[in-house]
Scaffold this motif. Structure first.
Motif, PDB file in Angstrom:
ATOM      1  N   ASP A   1      -1.759 -39.363  39.695  1.00 55.54           N
ATOM      2  CA  ASP A   1      -2.395 -38.969  40.951  1.00 55.54           C
ATOM      3  C   ASP A   1      -3.894 -39.224  40.828  1.00 55.54           C
ATOM      4  N   TYR A   2      -4.349 -40.379  41.340  1.00 52.05           N
ATOM      5  CA  TYR A   2      -5.755 -40.757  41.172  1.00 52.05           C
ATOM      6  C   TYR A   2      -6.711 -39.740  41.794  1.00 52.05           C
TER       7      TYR A   2
ATOM      8  N   ALA B   1      -1.051 -38.168  27.854  1.00 50.44           N
ATOM      9  CA  ALA B   1       0.280 -38.456  28.399  1.00 50.44           C
ATOM     10  C   ALA B   1       0.462 -39.955  28.620  1.00 50.44           C
ATOM     11  N   GLU B   2      -0.584 -40.628  29.130  1.00 53.83           N
ATOM     12  CA  GLU B   2      -0.486 -42.068  29.361  1.00 53.83           C
ATOM     13  C   GLU B   2      -0.371 -42.823  28.040  1.00 53.83           C
ATOM     14  N   LEU B   3      -1.126 -42.411  27.039  1.00 51.83           N
ATOM     15  CA  LEU B   3      -1.053 -43.073  25.736  1.00 51.83           C
ATOM     16  C   LEU B   3       0.303 -42.832  25.070  1.00 51.83           C
ATOM     17  N   GLU B   4       0.861 -41.645  25.244  1.00 49.08           N
ATOM     18  CA  GLU B   4       2.187 -41.354  24.682  1.00 49.08           C
ATOM     19  C   GLU B   4       3.251 -42.254  25.308  1.00 49.08           C
ATOM     20  N   GLU B   5       3.110 -42.554  26.592  1.00 52.69           N
ATOM     21  CA  GLU B   5       4.042 -43.478  27.247  1.00 52.69           C
ATOM     22  C   GLU B   5       4.002 -44.850  26.588  1.00 52.69           C
TER      23      GLU B   5
ATOM     24  N   VAL C   1      -4.112 -48.457  32.739  1.00 53.77           N
ATOM     25  CA  VAL C   1      -2.977 -47.574  32.996  1.00 53.77           C
ATOM     26  C   VAL C   1      -2.635 -47.460  34.484  1.00 53.77           C
ATOM     27  N   LEU C   2      -3.565 -47.847  35.374  1.00 58.66           N
ATOM     28  CA  LEU C   2      -3.270 -47.793  36.812  1.00 58.66           C
ATOM     29  C   LEU C   2      -4.060 -48.859  37.548  1.00 58.66           C
TER      30      LEU C   2
ATOM     31  N   PRO D   1      -7.927 -50.687  45.594  1.00 63.68           N
ATOM     32  CA  PRO D   1      -9.301 -50.641  45.096  1.00 63.68           C
ATOM     33  C   PRO D   1      -9.511 -49.649  43.957  1.00 63.68           C
ATOM     34  N   ARG D   2      -8.485 -48.894  43.601  1.00 61.33           N
ATOM     35  CA  ARG D   2      -8.620 -47.859  42.576  1.00 61.33           C
ATOM     36  C   ARG D   2      -7.964 -48.296  41.271  1.00 61.33           C
ATOM     37  N   GLY D   3      -8.570 -47.890  40.176  1.00 62.80           N
ATOM     38  CA  GLY D   3      -8.008 -48.220  38.880  1.00 62.80           C
ATOM     39  C   GLY D   3      -8.374 -47.177  37.845  1.00 62.80           C
ATOM     40  N   VAL D   4      -7.524 -47.053  36.823  1.00 65.86           N
ATOM     41  CA  VAL D   4      -7.774 -46.145  35.709  1.00 65.86           C
ATOM     42  C   VAL D   4      -7.499 -46.915  34.417  1.00 65.86           C
TER      43      VAL D   4
END
Length: 218
Positions: A2-3, A24-28, A50-51, A55-58
């Protein structure tokens, strides 16, 4: 992911929430449930995207010993607003004053055009400028800093130790990624090297381990 919620958490300093989401993202990635590949960025860090959502990114940016071949065009500005939380280590950002100076310039402005294939094309513009170092801000584990689109800066790891950040970006329309280079330098291309699956897992696992390490006593 959820950005908007993550952006609100970073801006209000909800460190635990941001760290949990990054872990959590790294564990994935480590478990193999996510098949993303880390990318060695021309500015000297490793990026785990990771996302990507319009226009949005993580991303998780992992900093280590700098590859001498990846250090060109360090002074740069983004086409996107940046909000970054330090996951571990320390990271410094030095803002750089850039002023139009066609008579006695110190640098030329280059536009950076990034292709999905991983090639960055640096195109010289007619803008000749003078570059003056500004204030430096150093952020430690759990601290969040922001950089607006268009602000020139350079990033350093103050003590050379490992560091990582969770970076949120929101692209603004009509903006370009820019960097500074020598006045007479020609355009050039830089290839972003993609890590294989095993390399990506090793990078993610090392970052995850450092996130879970207890914070050293001051």
């Amino acid at each position: 992911m959820d950005y908007p919620a993550l952006e609100r958490a970073a801006r209000r300093g909800a460190v635990g929430e941001v760290l949990r989401q990054a872990a959590a993202e790294l564990e994935e990635v480590v478990s193999g449930r996510r098949a993303l590949r880390a990318v060695r960025h021309p500015l000297g860090f490793v990026c785990l995207p990771v996302l990507r959502d319009g226009p949005r990114g993580v991303c998780v940016h992992v900093f280590g010993p700098t590859d001498p071949g990846l250090t060109g065009h360090q002074v740069h500005s983004h086409s996107w607003d940046l909000t970054s939380t330090v996951l571990y280590g320390r990271l410094g950002n030095r803002r750089v004053g850039v002023h139009e100076e066609p008579e006695t310039p110190t640098h030329r402005v280059f536009e950076v055009h990034s292709d999905p294939s991983g090639v960055d094309e640096l195109r010289p513009t007619r803008r000749l400028v003078r570059c003056l170092p500004g204030a430096e801000q150093t952020s430690s584990r759990g601290q969040t800093y922001a950089l607006p689109a268009g602000e020139f800066h350079t990033t350093v790891v103050p003590d050379g130790s490992p560091a990582a950040t969770l970076v949120l970006g929101r692209t603004l329309p009509g903006r370009a990624d820019l960097s500074l280079g020598p006045v007479r330098a020609p355009g050039r291309r830089v290839v972003r090297r993609t890590c294989d699956a095993a390399q990506t897992v090793r990078i993610a696992r090392a970052a995850l381990r450092r996130i879970h390490e207890p914070e050293p006593l001051s």
